[in-house]
Design a protein around this motif. Structure first.
Motif, PDB file in Angstrom:
ATOM      1  N   ARG A   2       0.725  -1.238  -0.059  1.00 48.55           N
ATOM      2  CA  ARG A   2      -0.037   0.117   0.022  1.00 48.55           C
ATOM      3  C   ARG A   2       0.895   1.399   0.044  1.00 48.55           C
ATOM      4  O   ARG A   2       1.958   1.155   0.456  1.00 48.55           O
ATOM      5  N   ALA A   3       0.373   2.305  -0.554  1.00 49.61           N
ATOM      6  CA  ALA A   3       0.938   3.475  -0.572  1.00 49.61           C
ATOM      7  C   ALA A   3       0.894   4.051   0.698  1.00 49.61           C
ATOM      8  O   ALA A   3      -0.013   3.881   1.641  1.00 49.61           O
ATOM      9  N   PRO A   4       2.107   4.719   1.216  1.00 52.11           N
ATOM     10  CA  PRO A   4       2.075   5.521   2.496  1.00 52.11           C
ATOM     11  C   PRO A   4       0.821   6.446   2.826  1.00 52.11           C
ATOM     12  O   PRO A   4       0.430   7.427   2.001  1.00 52.11           O
ATOM     13  N   GLN A   5       0.351   6.409   3.975  1.00 46.66           N
ATOM     14  CA  GLN A   5      -0.845   7.415   4.193  1.00 46.66           C
ATOM     15  C   GLN A   5      -0.305   8.435   5.194  1.00 46.66           C
ATOM     16  O   GLN A   5       0.342   8.007   6.258  1.00 46.66           O
ATOM     17  N   MET A 101      14.867  -0.842   0.072  1.00 46.11           N
ATOM     18  CA  MET A 101      14.189   0.137   1.072  1.00 46.11           C
ATOM     19  C   MET A 101      13.867   1.500  -0.102  1.00 46.11           C
ATOM     20  O   MET A 101      12.875   2.248   0.283  1.00 46.11           O
ATOM     21  N   ASN A 102      14.638   1.373  -1.312  1.00 40.56           N
ATOM     22  CA  ASN A 102      14.147   2.336  -2.002  1.00 40.56           C
ATOM     23  C   ASN A 102      12.662   2.361  -2.701  1.00 40.56           C
ATOM     24  O   ASN A 102      12.238   3.413  -2.991  1.00 40.56           O
ATOM     25  N   ASP A 103      12.232   1.204  -2.699  1.00 41.14           N
ATOM     26  CA  ASP A 103      10.720   1.185  -3.040  1.00 41.14           C
ATOM     27  C   ASP A 103       9.782   1.696  -2.066  1.00 41.14           C
ATOM     28  O   ASP A 103       8.891   2.106  -2.306  1.00 41.14           O
ATOM     29  N   LEU A 104      10.202   2.121  -0.984  1.00 39.54           N
ATOM     30  CA  LEU A 104       9.280   3.016  -0.092  1.00 39.54           C
ATOM     31  C   LEU A 104       9.874   4.386   0.112  1.00 39.54           C
ATOM     32  O   LEU A 104       9.003   5.254  -0.083  1.00 39.54           O
ATOM     33  N   ARG A 105      11.194   4.444   0.215  1.00 34.73           N
ATOM     34  CA  ARG A 105      11.525   5.809   0.606  1.00 34.73           C
ATOM     35  C   ARG A 105      11.805   6.673  -0.563  1.00 34.73           C
ATOM     36  O   ARG A 105      11.426   7.933  -0.410  1.00 34.73           O
ATOM     37  N   VAL A 106      11.967   6.348  -1.767  1.00 32.71           N
ATOM     38  CA  VAL A 106      11.767   7.250  -2.853  1.00 32.71           C
ATOM     39  C   VAL A 106      10.623   7.581  -3.153  1.00 32.71           C
ATOM     40  O   VAL A 106      10.324   8.827  -3.273  1.00 32.71           O
ATOM     41  N   PRO A 107       9.509   6.739  -2.998  1.00 30.20           N
ATOM     42  CA  PRO A 107       8.026   7.530  -3.251  1.00 30.20           C
ATOM     43  C   PRO A 107       7.549   8.273  -2.102  1.00 30.20           C
ATOM     44  O   PRO A 107       6.953   9.319  -2.327  1.00 30.20           O
ATOM     45  N   PHE A 108       8.230   8.068  -0.859  1.00 32.34           N
ATOM     46  CA  PHE A 108       7.684   8.814   0.220  1.00 32.34           C
ATOM     47  C   PHE A 108       8.172  10.189   0.124  1.00 32.34           C
ATOM     48  O   PHE A 108       7.533  11.166   0.287  1.00 32.34           O
ATOM     49  N   SER A 289       8.789  21.560  11.926  1.00 32.06           N
ATOM     50  CA  SER A 289       7.423  20.981  12.215  1.00 32.06           C
ATOM     51  C   SER A 289       7.108  19.654  11.728  1.00 32.06           C
ATOM     52  O   SER A 289       7.066  19.526  10.471  1.00 32.06           O
ATOM     53  N   VAL A 290       6.908  18.573  12.416  1.00 35.34           N
ATOM     54  CA  VAL A 290       6.912  17.367  12.136  1.00 35.34           C
ATOM     55  C   VAL A 290       5.508  16.870  11.406  1.00 35.34           C
ATOM     56  O   VAL A 290       4.377  17.239  12.026  1.00 35.34           O
ATOM     57  N   GLN A 291       5.378  16.792   9.983  1.00 33.71           N
ATOM     58  CA  GLN A 291       4.204  16.569   9.206  1.00 33.71           C
ATOM     59  C   GLN A 291       3.828  15.174   9.491  1.00 33.71           C
ATOM     60  O   GLN A 291       2.397  14.892   9.286  1.00 33.71           O
ATOM     61  N   SER A 292       4.515  14.145   9.157  1.00 31.38           N
ATOM     62  CA  SER A 292       3.951  12.681   9.397  1.00 31.38           C
ATOM     63  C   SER A 292       5.039  11.568   9.780  1.00 31.38           C
ATOM     64  O   SER A 292       6.276  11.774   9.650  1.00 31.38           O
ATOM     65  N   VAL A 293       4.643  10.398  10.406  1.00 32.86           N
ATOM     66  CA  VAL A 293       5.721   9.553  10.703  1.00 32.86           C
ATOM     67  C   VAL A 293       4.928   8.209  10.463  1.00 32.86           C
ATOM     68  O   VAL A 293       3.693   8.038  10.558  1.00 32.86           O
ATOM     69  N   GLU A 294       5.746   7.345   9.396  1.00 27.17           N
ATOM     70  CA  GLU A 294       5.301   5.900   8.915  1.00 27.17           C
ATOM     71  C   GLU A 294       5.981   4.939   9.438  1.00 27.17           C
ATOM     72  O   GLU A 294       7.313   5.045   9.298  1.00 27.17           O
ATOM     73  N   GLY A 295       5.496   3.859   9.854  1.00 24.06           N
ATOM     74  CA  GLY A 295       6.258   2.500  10.341  1.00 24.06           C
ATOM     75  C   GLY A 295       6.670   1.842   9.197  1.00 24.06           C
ATOM     76  O   GLY A 295       5.870   1.696   8.153  1.00 24.06           O
TER      77      GLY A 295
END
Length: 347
Positions: A2-5, A101-108, A289-295
């Motif tokens: 899933r895409a990060p929410q 990890m690039n599969d997650l962090r680059v789109p993030f 200002s922190v906007q989001s945190v994703e596990g």
């Protein structure tokens, strides 16, 4: 997958604004801002009564133990990564998990930047943006960001890693004008940037990426301070790192290093791990200002990463530098305009 929410951090943690935020903003807005002077003031404060008072009255923090050297570099970490400098692009080797990890962090990074910067460039969505990749290693995330159109500078204190990064990028003509590398620390770059022109000096980056880096640094206070110094107001800071929990010790060190040997033994020090709450407090005290945190969760069987609701082991964080207050002349102009409007109304 899933895409990060996007997750509102205000629902997770209580916020506490720090006076340091105002100091950073006001200093950054002055034409006479001196990085050298600020560093001297900060060092005197840490060595003097301010540091003693904070230690006596503040709740003990794991960050304070890493804030004595005033440099982000840990010599032991440099030696460790020096021995691995030629292995960055072995996708089946010690850095296999980072490649995956690039599969997650680059789109993030891409998606959060596009939510702030509305200009659209088909095929090169990050065109026009300048990104700093701190602790870039061999350029594993520098190159993908460059291919998305960004102008990326990768920095790392390990010269051999920078050599590996330069060599690998040289084989892709599409990257020649988009990415560059420099063997230096973040604080060295900050000092260098002060001497540039107003357009090319301090606060010149639209985004900073520090992926799997902060758990290897000697001083997180200096890291956050320098990030705020070179980042444009409204710019984004992206961090992926490891939480400081029992689970992170069990999976990040015992399983990953000692049992499965996913990464070399001794790669991580649990005492350097930091929780999202502590990282948020540190960043807010330096003008963010922190906007989001994703596990994030790594599957050692499939070798793939996925997003998860739990931040107990790995997590990704997106923060934005608070925009500077209006300049004095702008405030004066607005006040004058309001006075004229009021006079017209009375007349």
């Amino acid at each position: 997958m899933r895409a990060p929410q996007r997750m509102s951090v205000s629902r997770l943690y209580s916020r506490k604004q720090s006076s340091v935020c105002g100091v950073v903003q006001s200093c950054a807005g002055r034409s006479s801002f001196s990085w050298t002077a600020v560093c001297k003031q900060r060092t005197l404060w840490l060595q003097g009564g301010g540091c003693l008072t904070r230690q006596q009255h503040a709740v003990p923090s794991p960050i304070s133990a890493r804030s004595a050297s005033h440099t982000t570099v840990d010599p032991d970490e440099v030696r460790r990564f020096q021995s691995l400098a030629g292995k960055w692009w072995d996708e089946q080797g010690e850095f296999a998990a980072l490649h995956a990890m690039n599969d997650l962090r680059v789109p993030f990074i891409r998606d959060n930047l596009l939510s702030v910067h509305t200009a659209r460039h088909p095929g090169k969505p990050l065109a026009g943006l300048r990104i700093l990749d701190v602790g870039c290693g061999g350029g594993l995330i520098t190159e993908p960001l460059g291919r998305l159109g960004a102008d990326v500078l990768g920095i790392d204190p390990v010269e051999d890693s920078i050599g590996t990064a330069k060599l690998h990028s040289s084989f892709d003509p599409d990257l020649q004008d988009r990415i560059s590398y420099q063997a230096c620390t973040l604080e060295e770059l900050s000092s260098e940037e002060e001497g540039g022109s107003e357009e090319q000096g301090v606060a010149q980056f639209d985004a900073i990426v520090a992926s799997e880096v902060v758990e290897h640094l000697a001083d997180l206070e200096t890291f956050a301070f320098c990030c705020s110094h070179v980042l444009k107001p409204g710019g984004s800071l992206f961090i992926t790192t490891i939480n400081k929990t029992n689970l992170s010790y069990a999976f990040g060190i015992v399983v990953a290093e000692q049992l499965l040997r996913i990464v070399p033994s001794g790669t991580h020090d649990w005492e350097k791990f930091i929780s999202p709450e502590e990282l948020e407090r540190l960043l807010e005290s330096n003008g963010f200002s922190v906007q989001s945190v994703e596990g994030m969760l790594y599957n050692p069987v499939s070798g793939a990463w996925s997003w998860t609701n739990s931040t107990a082991i790995n997590y990704a964080l997106h923060a934005v530098k608070v925009r500077e207050d209006p300049q004095p002349d702008q405030t004066k102009e607005s006040s004058s305009h309001a006075d004229h409007s009021a006079a017209d109304t009375h007349s």
